[in-house]
Design a protein around this motif. Structure first.
Motif, PDB file in Angstrom:
ATOM      1  N   THR A  95       0.830  -1.207   0.000  1.00 11.58           N
ATOM      2  CA  THR A  95       0.000   0.000   0.000  1.00 11.58           C
ATOM      3  C   THR A  95       0.863   1.255   0.000  1.00 11.58           C
ATOM      4  OG1 THR A  95      -1.853  -1.066   1.155  1.00 11.58           O
ATOM      5  CG2 THR A  95      -1.695   1.333   1.318  1.00 11.58           C
ATOM      6  N   LEU A  96       1.847   1.297   0.899  1.00 11.07           N
ATOM      7  CA  LEU A  96       2.723   2.465   0.990  1.00 11.07           C
ATOM      8  C   LEU A  96       3.499   2.684  -0.300  1.00 11.07           C
ATOM      9  CD1 LEU A  96       4.073   2.047   4.642  1.00 11.07           C
ATOM     10  CD2 LEU A  96       2.236   3.543   3.822  1.00 11.07           C
ATOM     11  N   LEU A  97       3.926   1.595  -0.918  1.00  9.90           N
ATOM     12  CA  LEU A  97       4.663   1.694  -2.176  1.00  9.90           C
ATOM     13  C   LEU A  97       3.790   2.290  -3.277  1.00  9.90           C
ATOM     14  CD1 LEU A  97       7.359   0.890  -3.605  1.00  9.90           C
ATOM     15  CD2 LEU A  97       6.232  -1.241  -4.259  1.00  9.90           C
ATOM     16  N   LEU A  98       2.519   1.924  -3.291  1.00 11.61           N
ATOM     17  CA  LEU A  98       1.619   2.383  -4.354  1.00 11.61           C
ATOM     18  C   LEU A  98       1.125   3.807  -4.144  1.00 11.61           C
ATOM     19  CD1 LEU A  98      -0.560  -0.829  -4.925  1.00 11.61           C
ATOM     20  CD2 LEU A  98       1.378  -0.025  -6.278  1.00 11.61           C
ATOM     21  N   VAL A  99       0.935   4.223  -2.883  1.00 16.17           N
ATOM     22  CA  VAL A  99       0.400   5.578  -2.643  1.00 16.17           C
ATOM     23  C   VAL A  99       1.496   6.635  -2.569  1.00 16.17           C
ATOM     24  CG1 VAL A  99      -1.596   4.645  -1.409  1.00 16.17           C
ATOM     25  CG2 VAL A  99       0.397   5.393  -0.102  1.00 16.17           C
ATOM     26  N   LEU A 100       2.738   6.208  -2.363  1.00 11.18           N
ATOM     27  CA  LEU A 100       3.831   7.170  -2.217  1.00 11.18           C
ATOM     28  C   LEU A 100       3.924   8.170  -3.375  1.00 11.18           C
ATOM     29  CD1 LEU A 100       6.216   8.064  -0.467  1.00 11.18           C
ATOM     30  CD2 LEU A 100       7.650   6.411  -1.710  1.00 11.18           C
ATOM     31  N   PRO A 101       3.783   7.736  -4.641  1.00  9.81           N
ATOM     32  CA  PRO A 101       3.876   8.708  -5.745  1.00  9.81           C
ATOM     33  C   PRO A 101       2.885   9.862  -5.636  1.00  9.81           C
ATOM     34  CG  PRO A 101       3.981   6.472  -6.594  1.00  9.81           C
ATOM     35  CD  PRO A 101       3.622   6.365  -5.139  1.00  9.81           C
ATOM     36  N   PHE A 102       1.727   9.618  -5.042  1.00  8.98           N
ATOM     37  CA  PHE A 102       0.709  10.668  -4.947  1.00  8.98           C
ATOM     38  C   PHE A 102       1.080  11.728  -3.909  1.00  8.98           C
ATOM     39  CE2 PHE A 102      -1.441   6.985  -6.711  1.00  8.98           C
ATOM     40  CZ  PHE A 102      -2.125   7.540  -7.782  1.00  8.98           C
ATOM     41  N   PHE A 103       1.965  11.396  -2.985  1.00  9.77           N
ATOM     42  CA  PHE A 103       2.448  12.367  -2.004  1.00  9.77           C
ATOM     43  C   PHE A 103       3.655  13.144  -2.539  1.00  9.77           C
ATOM     44  CE2 PHE A 103       0.229   9.263   0.655  1.00  9.77           C
ATOM     45  CZ  PHE A 103      -0.525  10.094   1.475  1.00  9.77           C
TER      46      PHE A 103
END
Length: 288
Positions: free
Chosen positions: A212-220
């Motif tokens: 999850t963290l790997l996938l959402v990181l780009p949006f931050f």
């Protein structure tokens, strides 16, 4: 230096490297049965090194960096993975020894010993990291399918990339707790020798959260939602390839078949979700 000499030196280096690695594993192993197997293979590898030394008339030292790398792999990903990755190289060595049967009779014995290494290792190892591979793939695969689909679907509903990231993170963490609970109950109801339901649930939950963290990181990190989505898909692709390489080595399964299946499911769901989100945004004009 002709090609044959180079090949002999390369194999001699491989044998002394293998000797040093198995010795190091034996020194770190607490189980006496496993330690005995490591020591036996180390002794054989030393003998193989001496065979090549008699041919090349050269003394070689182990590649310490390579040894440390395999020790690191065994600690991080399990001894099964590290040694099976190492044993893959033995396939070319077996062919080399077969080609020497007529010239060097000792090559037949060495060939037979090389052929037994993999079987002995497979019979001996009961790697806990490999036992919990099912939990890892459960958490990782579910996170990849659900989160890539969810993030693709809601991307057009928000005008800020960070909001997409926050929403995905909240949903992912909540889903990881639910998944961990379900995994615990599954392992409890269908017990498998050597597997703790609590540890199985922990592997599933942490695998889900990490993905999850790997996938959402780009949006931050990226303000453009479109670019963030592209980076997210690249991260998903990297994760799928890396995980399936691990499983293909550790469990001796087809890398290409497993990778194709996960890619088809993950990106298929993401494409459908993306289409739904685009339709909702385009035709209903919903945007937050």
């Amino acid at each position: 230096m002709d090609l044959n000499t180079k090949e002999a030196l390369r194999q001699q280096q491989n044998e002394i490297n293998d000797y040093a690695l198995y010795r190091a594993l034996a020194q770190r192993e607490k189980d006496p049965d496993k330690r005995a197997v490591y020591e036996k293979i180390a002794s054989q590898e030393r003998k193989h090194y001496e065979f090549w030394k008699a041919i090349t008339k050269r003394s070689l030292e182990p590649n310490r960096t390579l040894i440390l790398f395999y020790i690191f792999l065994s600690r991080l990903l399990g001894t099964s993975f590290a040694l099976k990755l190492l044993e893959r190289r033995e396939k070319s060595a077996e062919a080399l020894y077969r080609s020497l049967f007529d010239t060097y009779p000792e090559a037949r014995e060495i060939y037979a010993e090389e052929m037994t290494h993999e079987k002995e290792l497979i019979d001996m190892l009961n790697d806990k990291k490999l036992l919990y591979a099912g939990a890892i793939v459960l958490g990782m695969n579910d996170a990849l399918v659900e989160l890539t689909g969810t993030l693709s679907g809601i991307a057009f509903a928000f005008d800020k990339s960070v909001v997409v990231g926050i929403t995905g993170a909240i949903m992912g963490i909540a889903a990881s707790l639910s998944m961990a609970g379900s995994s615990y109950l599954e392992a409890k109801e269908s017990p498998v020798e050597g597997i703790s339901p609590t540890v199985y649930a922990a592997y599933t939950g942490f695998s889900y959260i990490f993905t999850t963290l790997l996938l959402v990181l780009p949006f931050f990190l990226i303000s453009s939602i479109g670019v963030a989505l592209a980076v997210m898909f690249a991260a998903a692709l990297f994760s799928i390839v890396l995980y399936n390489f691990y499983i293909s080595v550790a469990k001796e399964q087809s890398f290409y078949r497993r990778t194709a299946q996960m890619l088809l499911i993950t990106f298929g769901v993401a494409l459908i979700s993306f289409a739904i989100g685009y339709a909702v945004h385009h035709y209903l004009g919903i945007q937050i």
